[in-house]
Scaffold this motif. Sequence first.
Motif, short mmCIF file in Angstrom:
data_model
loop_
_atom_site.label_atom_id
_atom_site.label_comp_id
_atom_site.label_asym_id
_atom_site.label_seq_id
_atom_site.Cartn_x
_atom_site.Cartn_y
_atom_site.Cartn_z
N ILE A 1 -3.91 -37.67 -39.89
CA ILE A 1 -3.33 -38.45 -40.68
C ILE A 1 -2.56 -37.67 -41.79
N ILE A 2 -3.19 -36.55 -42.19
CA ILE A 2 -2.57 -35.58 -43.24
C ILE A 2 -2.85 -34.16 -42.94
N GLY A 3 -1.85 -33.45 -43.06
CA GLY A 3 -1.94 -31.93 -42.53
C GLY A 3 -0.82 -31.40 -43.34
N ASP A 4 -0.95 -29.81 -43.29
CA ASP A 4 0.05 -29.25 -43.83
C ASP A 4 1.07 -28.81 -42.72
N LEU A 5 2.11 -27.82 -43.23
CA LEU A 5 3.09 -27.47 -42.45
C LEU A 5 2.47 -26.69 -41.10
N TRP A 6 1.66 -25.74 -41.36
CA TRP A 6 1.11 -24.87 -40.28
C TRP A 6 0.26 -25.79 -39.36
N GLN A 7 -0.53 -26.60 -39.80
CA GLN A 7 -1.25 -27.62 -39.17
C GLN A 7 -0.19 -28.48 -38.17
N MET A 8 0.76 -28.90 -39.04
CA MET A 8 1.71 -29.72 -38.16
C MET A 8 2.43 -28.90 -36.76
N VAL A 9 2.74 -27.65 -37.25
CA VAL A 9 3.40 -26.56 -36.19
C VAL A 9 2.38 -26.45 -35.02
N ALA A 10 0.99 -26.42 -35.56
CA ALA A 10 -0.16 -26.01 -34.36
C ALA A 10 -0.28 -26.96 -33.56
N ALA A 11 0.05 -28.26 -34.47
CA ALA A 11 -0.26 -29.59 -33.38
C ALA A 11 0.69 -29.83 -32.35
N THR A 12 1.73 -29.05 -32.37
CA THR A 12 2.89 -29.34 -31.36
C THR A 12 2.15 -28.63 -29.89
N TRP A 13 1.19 -27.60 -30.03
CA TRP A 13 0.62 -27.00 -28.76
C TRP A 13 -0.95 -27.37 -28.64
N GLN A 14 -1.53 -28.06 -29.78
CA GLN A 14 -2.83 -28.48 -29.61
C GLN A 14 -2.86 -29.83 -28.88
N LYS A 15 -3.57 -29.75 -27.76
CA LYS A 15 -3.42 -31.14 -26.89
C LYS A 15 -3.87 -32.15 -27.59
N ALA A 16 -5.23 -31.93 -28.24
CA ALA A 16 -5.94 -32.84 -28.68
C ALA A 16 -5.28 -33.74 -29.89
N THR A 17 -4.43 -32.84 -30.64
CA THR A 17 -4.03 -33.49 -32.00
C THR A 17 -2.72 -34.40 -31.87
N ILE A 18 -3.14 -35.69 -32.62
CA ILE A 18 -1.92 -36.62 -32.76
C ILE A 18 -1.59 -36.75 -34.20
N SER A 19 -0.42 -36.15 -34.54
CA SER A 19 0.06 -36.26 -35.67
C SER A 19 1.23 -37.47 -36.15
N GLY A 20 1.02 -38.53 -35.32
CA GLY A 20 1.62 -39.80 -35.85
C GLY A 20 2.55 -40.28 -34.70
N GLY A 21 3.09 -41.39 -34.67
CA GLY A 21 4.17 -41.63 -33.83
C GLY A 21 5.21 -41.95 -34.41
N ASP A 22 6.22 -43.02 -34.29
CA ASP A 22 7.45 -43.09 -34.82
C ASP A 22 7.18 -44.12 -35.82
N ASN A 23 7.68 -43.53 -37.18
CA ASN A 23 7.47 -44.32 -38.27
C ASN A 23 8.08 -45.95 -37.98
N LYS A 24 9.37 -45.90 -37.40
CA LYS A 24 9.82 -47.31 -37.17
C LYS A 24 8.91 -48.27 -36.53
N THR A 25 7.89 -47.67 -35.46
CA THR A 25 7.02 -48.91 -34.82
C THR A 25 5.92 -48.85 -35.76
N ALA A 26 5.48 -47.93 -36.46
CA ALA A 26 4.52 -48.09 -37.61
C ALA A 26 4.56 -48.95 -38.47
N ILE A 27 5.86 -48.95 -39.16
CA ILE A 27 6.12 -50.05 -40.14
C ILE A 27 7.19 -50.79 -39.62
N SER A 28 6.84 -51.83 -39.07
CA SER A 28 7.74 -52.68 -38.46
C SER A 28 7.25 -54.30 -38.57
N ALA A 29 8.22 -55.21 -38.00
CA ALA A 29 7.71 -56.64 -37.98
C ALA A 29 6.47 -56.70 -37.12
N ASP A 30 6.64 -56.17 -36.00
CA ASP A 30 5.29 -56.31 -34.88
C ASP A 30 3.92 -55.92 -35.69
#
Length: 324
Positions: free
Chosen positions: A244-273
């Motif tokens: 849910i919260i991570g620094d720049l290096w953790q975000m970069v590392a998340a792109t190759w860590q299969k297990a890490t999910i750093s969020g989806g599309d903000n437009k889906t998260a904050i939406s009427a649905d």
Amino acid sequence: MKAAVCERYGPPEVVQIREVPTPVPADGEVLVEAFATTVNSGDARVRALRVPRGLRLPMRLKLGVTKPKQPIFGFEMAGRVEAVGEAVTRFQPGDRVVASRGFDFGCHAEYITVAEEGAIAKIPEDLSYEDAVAVCFGGATALNFFRVGNLAAGETVLINGASGAVGTMSVQIAKDIGAEVTAVCSGANADVVKGLGADHVVDYTTEDFTRNGQRYDVVMDNHGNAPYARIKGSLKPGGRFLMIIGDLWQMVAATWQKATISGGDNKTAISADSYRDLMSLAERGALKPVIDSVLPFADIAEAHRRVDSDHKVGSVVLTFGQDG
Ligand SMILES: NC(=O)c1ccc[n+]([C@@H]2O[C@H](COP(=O)([O-])OP(=O)(O)OC[C@H]3O[C@@H](n4cnc5c(N)ncnc54)[C@H](OP(=O)(O)O)[C@@H]3O)[C@@H](O)[C@H]2O)c1
């Protein structure tokens, strides 16, 4: 109208109540009079420009280099539709709604305009404005991450930072999904998270959950002190880490860590649905608001101070003085 205006980054006192023009709804927009809003961890982060390591420059470029480009913060509000622009069909004056302008902010004001197709949903009859707004920030975050992370019934999930706005909503939504929940918070808040349905509680002041031999299908870090490198031994094979919260290096590392999910599309998260889902979870009693404190809008600096404590329990709500 009155709005809380922040013309420079800094301590809570930089937020000042000012008179500003009331917005006028364009075609396809709804004008909502605010009855309640929140000061959340995002508002306090932007105000203080308190961001994880490596993200200060990108945040300045996004939010304003020397001062906030959008001086009125506020991520969500609950209120009554005052007027609608031409072509609006789904809302009418008098409707009780929760609404957000996402990262355009602007909800720390007596009125906001929001697109009819944006993040706006009707509030169920039995839910107060304060209760409705209190579930939005944490609830939308939890729904988004559990969806992207495919949390499923029968799985085990550990929620670090379980007593804050995101944590208290995550505990309840995970239980509603049918997961077995371990909540990590200070011992002082153990009863709060148990009351929300947590099956197990770890008091981080006396126990390190990464060293107790337990493994989970999903680990969610809402505090930032449990990055993947620290928790990977607590994941079962195939487990997912919700960062849910991570620094720049953790975000970069998340792109190759299969297990890490750093969020989806903000437009889906904050939406009427997403807001409709939260309102219906609240209506059927599966999602109870957790309110740390309720303050008048005029005391917004005090609300920022409480959020800065890093120990609020659920949401800090501001009210605008009407009875609702
Ligand atoms: N990625 C996204 O889309 C997204 C969305 C929303 C929020 N966020 C981020 O998520 C984080 C949480 O937001 P929030 O609104 O829930 O914050 P919050 O309401 O301020 O909650 C903070 C919680 O952290 C707990 N905590 C403090 N020290 C801890 C420690 N050492 N170990 C474990 N827990 C500890 C506190 O529990 P105790 O009082 O019991 O100590 C408190 O309940 C923030 O950093 C926010 O910026 C990200």
